[in-house]
Design a protein around this motif. Structure first.
Motif, PDB file in Angstrom:
ATOM      1  N   GLU A  27       8.302  -5.915 -35.232  1.00 13.45           N
ATOM      2  CA  GLU A  27       9.320  -5.162 -35.964  1.00 13.45           C
ATOM      3  C   GLU A  27       8.977  -3.683 -35.850  1.00 13.45           C
ATOM      4  O   GLU A  27       7.809  -3.310 -35.910  1.00 13.45           O
ATOM      5  N   GLN A  28       9.994  -2.838 -35.726  1.00 13.58           N
ATOM      6  CA  GLN A  28       9.757  -1.401 -35.654  1.00 13.58           C
ATOM      7  C   GLN A  28      10.642  -0.701 -36.677  1.00 13.58           C
ATOM      8  O   GLN A  28      11.868  -0.859 -36.667  1.00 13.58           O
ATOM      9  N   THR A  29      10.002   0.029 -37.571  1.00 13.16           N
ATOM     10  CA  THR A  29      10.716   0.735 -38.631  1.00 13.16           C
ATOM     11  C   THR A  29      10.146   2.148 -38.740  1.00 13.16           C
ATOM     12  O   THR A  29       9.226   2.523 -38.011  1.00 13.16           O
ATOM     13  N   GLN A  30      10.682   2.910 -39.676  1.00  4.74           N
ATOM     14  CA  GLN A  30      10.128   4.221 -39.953  1.00  4.74           C
ATOM     15  C   GLN A  30      10.301   4.540 -41.427  1.00  4.74           C
ATOM     16  O   GLN A  30      11.142   3.957 -42.114  1.00  4.74           O
ATOM     17  N   TRP A  59       1.899  -0.301 -48.399  1.00  3.87           N
ATOM     18  CA  TRP A  59       2.669  -0.902 -47.306  1.00  3.87           C
ATOM     19  C   TRP A  59       2.031  -2.142 -46.713  1.00  3.87           C
ATOM     20  O   TRP A  59       2.711  -3.088 -46.321  1.00  3.87           O
ATOM     21  N   HIS A 101       4.123  -5.409 -36.865  1.00  2.00           N
ATOM     22  CA  HIS A 101       5.020  -4.431 -37.507  1.00  2.00           C
ATOM     23  C   HIS A 101       4.488  -3.034 -37.216  1.00  2.00           C
ATOM     24  O   HIS A 101       3.315  -2.757 -37.452  1.00  2.00           O
ATOM     25  N   CYS A 158       5.373   0.918 -38.081  1.00  2.00           N
ATOM     26  CA  CYS A 158       6.175   1.804 -38.931  1.00  2.00           C
ATOM     27  C   CYS A 158       5.774   3.249 -38.675  1.00  2.00           C
ATOM     28  O   CYS A 158       4.654   3.660 -38.998  1.00  2.00           O
ATOM     29  N   GLN A 183      12.911   6.531 -49.919  1.00  2.00           N
ATOM     30  CA  GLN A 183      12.073   5.517 -49.264  1.00  2.00           C
ATOM     31  C   GLN A 183      10.654   5.542 -49.814  1.00  2.00           C
ATOM     32  O   GLN A 183      10.073   4.494 -50.131  1.00  2.00           O
ATOM     33  N   TYR A 230       8.448  -5.098 -46.339  1.00  2.54           N
ATOM     34  CA  TYR A 230       8.469  -4.222 -45.179  1.00  2.54           C
ATOM     35  C   TYR A 230       8.094  -4.945 -43.888  1.00  2.54           C
ATOM     36  O   TYR A 230       8.014  -4.334 -42.834  1.00  2.54           O
ATOM     37  N   CYS A 231       7.867  -6.237 -43.970  1.00  2.00           N
ATOM     38  CA  CYS A 231       7.622  -7.055 -42.781  1.00  2.00           C
ATOM     39  C   CYS A 231       8.084  -8.462 -43.133  1.00  2.00           C
ATOM     40  O   CYS A 231       7.416  -9.193 -43.855  1.00  2.00           O
ATOM     41  N   SER A 232       9.237  -8.850 -42.645  1.00  2.00           N
ATOM     42  CA  SER A 232      10.011  -9.948 -43.210  1.00  2.00           C
ATOM     43  C   SER A 232       9.321 -11.300 -43.261  1.00  2.00           C
ATOM     44  O   SER A 232       9.538 -12.070 -44.186  1.00  2.00           O
TER      45      SER A 232
END
Length: 241
Positions: free
Chosen positions: A216-219, A29, A187, A189, A231, A35-37
């Motif tokens: 950015e916030q993802t999971q 990651w 970022h 995640c 995923q 995963y981080c544009s």
């Protein structure tokens, strides 16, 4: 034990930090444009530091992902460093991998890094492991959150990144320390074992900048039933057989 990946294998028999999901996650990651544009293009990453390298898993994953980069792994466990070197020698990336027996606090290079990655020890308040190597690898006595953040900030160039995987409960302190040492969360995640469970881990990329930014916030969910999630399979597709 030995673990075979698509392009290399890892022997972790002499290491306190065993091969596990956390290492595979952060190795796949960290510094990943998918995963981080707006992270820098891979071609701009020329030198990476892996702190607490253990068997060398994360360092070797990064060497596979960044074919133009030199990767340095450091660890306070001398046996682990010897094993990381052996694992690197058996990989296609041996010419770009270096491992040093040193603590982060005692490491004073002349160059600054484009990126730092770490799967740090984190069991700060749990009972110590009776195995000295396991204790050293898994407890933060030898590398506190404060030492990791402060020293990483010193070793990064402007615009460089620090990527870590930590327990969710440790994030507020890590983020506070980062902000007070010239690093901003870029970022975040959250890592869930299943969609129904609360996240126990979080992966964070900090960037060295004086400008406040909105991260950015993802999971990511790791399992669907008894199988790896789509995923997780997508993230690790270049590594798992």
């Amino acid at each position: 034990m030995s673990f075979r990946f698509k392009q290399f294998y890892i022997d972790d028999s002499a290491c306190g930090m065993k091969v596990g999901t956390d290492g595979v996650l952060i190795g796949a990651w960290a510094i990943n444009k998918n995963y981080c544009s707006d992270l820098s293009a891979n071609s701009k990453i020329s030198n990476i530091l892996d702190i607490g390298t253990g068997s060398g898993l994360v360092a070797i994953m990064l060497a596979q992902r960044f074919p133009n980069a030199q990767i340095l792994g450091i660890d306070i466990d001398e046996d682990a460093v010897v094993q990381a070197r052996q694992n690197a020698l058996s990989s296609p990336f041996k010419d770009r991998l270096t491992f040093l027996h040193t603590s982060l606090q005692d490491y004073h290079p002349t160059l600054l890094f484009d990126a730092i990655v770490s799967n740090p020890p984190y069991f700060q308040n749990s009972l110590p492991n009776p195995d000295s190597k396991r204790k050293q690898a898994r407890h933060s006595d030898t590398l506190s959150c404060e030492a990791l953040i402060i020293n990483s900030a010193i070793l990064l160039r402007s615009g460089g990144t620090l990527s870590i995987i930590i327990p969710t409960d440790n994030f507020p302190l890590s983020n506070w320390l980062a902000e007070h040492n010239g690093l901003q969360a870029k970022h975040i995640c959250k890592v869930r074992t299943t969609a129904q469970k609360d996240p126990k881990r979080v992966m964070v990329t900090f960037i060295k900048t004086d400008e406040p930014i909105e991260p950015e916030q993802t999971q990511i969910v790791l399992q669907e039933g008894t199988n790896r999630s789509a995923q997780y399979n997508e993230l690790t597709a270049d590594f798992y057989l």
